[in-house]
Design a protein around this motif. Structure first.
Motif, PDB file in Angstrom:
ATOM      1  N   ASP A   1       0.828  -1.208   0.000  1.00 20.62           N
ATOM      2  CA  ASP A   1       0.000   0.000   0.000  1.00 20.62           C
ATOM      3  C   ASP A   1       0.864   1.262   0.000  1.00 20.62           C
TER       4      ASP A   1
ATOM      5  N   LYS B   1      -7.396  -0.817  -4.442  1.00 25.37           N
ATOM      6  CA  LYS B   1      -7.932  -0.504  -3.114  1.00 25.37           C
ATOM      7  C   LYS B   1      -9.447  -0.668  -3.081  1.00 25.37           C
ATOM      8  N   MET B   2     -10.127  -0.226  -4.109  1.00 22.18           N
ATOM      9  CA  MET B   2     -11.586  -0.351  -4.174  1.00 22.18           C
ATOM     10  C   MET B   2     -12.027  -1.810  -4.218  1.00 22.18           C
TER      11      MET B   2
ATOM     12  N   GLY C   1     -10.494  -4.263  -2.685  1.00 22.19           N
ATOM     13  CA  GLY C   1     -10.028  -5.005  -1.513  1.00 22.19           C
ATOM     14  C   GLY C   1      -8.695  -5.674  -1.721  1.00 22.19           C
TER      15      GLY C   1
ATOM     16  N   HIS D   1      -4.236  -5.205  -1.987  1.00 19.79           N
ATOM     17  CA  HIS D   1      -3.063  -4.416  -1.647  1.00 19.79           C
ATOM     18  C   HIS D   1      -2.313  -4.066  -2.925  1.00 19.79           C
TER      19      HIS D   1
ATOM     20  N   LEU E   1      -5.984   8.040  -3.548  1.00 17.50           N
ATOM     21  CA  LEU E   1      -6.044   6.875  -2.662  1.00 17.50           C
ATOM     22  C   LEU E   1      -6.608   7.250  -1.295  1.00 17.50           C
ATOM     23  N   LYS E   2      -6.250   8.425  -0.833  1.00 16.28           N
ATOM     24  CA  LYS E   2      -6.715   8.875   0.479  1.00 16.28           C
ATOM     25  C   LYS E   2      -8.227   9.053   0.501  1.00 16.28           C
TER      26      LYS E   2
ATOM     27  N   CYS F   1     -10.519   7.509  -1.680  1.00  8.65           N
ATOM     28  CA  CYS F   1     -11.347   6.457  -2.290  1.00  8.65           C
ATOM     29  C   CYS F   1     -11.758   5.430  -1.245  1.00  8.65           C
ATOM     30  N   ASP F   2     -12.835   4.726  -1.529  1.00 10.44           N
ATOM     31  CA  ASP F   2     -13.331   3.692  -0.623  1.00 10.44           C
ATOM     32  C   ASP F   2     -12.363   2.520  -0.600  1.00 10.44           C
ATOM     33  N   ASN F   3     -12.165   1.976   0.584  1.00 16.56           N
ATOM     34  CA  ASN F   3     -11.240   0.854   0.758  1.00 16.56           C
ATOM     35  C   ASN F   3     -12.030  -0.419   1.007  1.00 16.56           C
TER      36      ASN F   3
ATOM     37  N   THR G   1      -9.584  -4.077   4.962  1.00 17.66           N
ATOM     38  CA  THR G   1      -9.039  -3.507   6.188  1.00 17.66           C
ATOM     39  C   THR G   1      -7.633  -4.033   6.394  1.00 17.66           C
TER      40      THR G   1
END
Length: 288
Positions: free
Chosen positions: A16, A248-249, A251, A253, A271-272, A274-276, A279
């Motif tokens: 990441d 990232k969207m 799920g 790495h 990236l900061k 956008c939906d991740n 976890t």
């Protein structure tokens, strides 16, 4: 805190993270068979101006060598230098992507034939050639040739032709449908022509853009059928970060490389915000 430490110990990669640097040199620092998928959007070598220097004194597998970027323009090289450049990064991708994984390479007629040839020289099997039909592509203003309305994407794997272990979600590829794609129907096999408009949403351009930026819907389609939740994606040429954002969207790495500070800044901002879909502890908890 224990879970975080466990994840770091199990995965020696700088996951990441977008690393500033020459992707060939930076990829050499990573352990072999570290990635599940690679998405590669290299320079197409179609611009004018700019120079790269090449040191042929060091011979590497795949015709590689020592590269030194000496001017800001990254998309114009003499043909033989471009061949050597592509051979070097393809050699590293082959080393880094697991035999159970695969990779996607973007191109046009300017460069895709060279890349296809290098893949065959390095005994890398191409799974499919994808024609990305860009319905809303820029018109030809000269009136001296046909209007370019597609790009080529090569999907390949680093295993052997006798033992094809790469991951492919066939059932998902059949079930997927896309409202903007006039060719793909839900329940039908996905074909090698993808009707994906090249326009980007406001969110994709909110923090800046890259001259060769791909629509996120295109990258997500690749990842939907070739990557599993929690996989790690290699992105040698980050640009404005579309591949990392799509990972990232979904799920996943990612580890990416980029030379230009302005594009690293854009990518990190995207990236900061956008939906991740993943976890920090998912990779650990799924294994336990």
């Amino acid at each position: 805190m224990t879970d975080t430490l466990e994840l770091e110990l199990e995965n020696p990669l700088p996951i990441d993270t977008i690393i500033k640097g020459n992707c060939i040199e930076e990829m050499k620092k990573l352990p072999s068979n570290s990635f599940d998928v690679a998405i590669i959007d290299p320079p197409y070598n179609l611009s004018s101006g700019g120079n790269w220097s090449w040191d042929n004194s060091e011979k590497l597998a795949g015709f590689g060598g020592n590269w030194s970027k000496v001017m800001e323009n990254w998309d114009n090289m003499p043909l033989i230098e471009y061949f050597n450049f592509c051979s070097a990064w393809i050699s590293e991708v082959k080393r880094l992507v697991k035999p159970t994984g695969s990779f996607w390479i973007h191109g046009t007629y300017h460069n895709i034939g060279i890349i296809n040839f290098i893949l065959q020289l390095q005994n890398i099997e191409i799974i499919n050639e994808i024609v990305w039909y860009k319905r809303n592509s820029f018109p030809n203003l000269s009136g001296r040739r046909l209007t370019a309305s597609h790009e080529t994407i090569l999907w390949g794997h680093t295993g052997t032709a006798k033992k094809r272990e790469y991951y492919f979600d066939y059932e998902k590829s059949k079930s997927l449908s896309f409202p903007e794609d006039n060719l793909k129907q839900a329940g039908k096999q996905m074909r090698t022509v993808w009707d994906v408009p090249n326009n980007k949403s406001k969110e994709e351009l909110a923090y800046g853009k890259h001259p060769t930026q791909k629509p996120i819907r295109l990258i997500k389609r690749m990842l939907d059928i070739s990557a599993k939740y929690g996989d790690t994606i290699l992105v040698p040429f980050v640009g404005s970060g579309t591949d990392c954002v799509a990972a990232k969207m979904n799920g996943l790495h990612y580890v990416g490389f980029e030379l230009e500070d302005k594009y690293i800044k854009i990518a990190n901002e995207r990236l900061k915000h956008c939906d991740n879909g993943l976890t920090l502890f998912d990779s650990v908890s799924e294994e336990n």
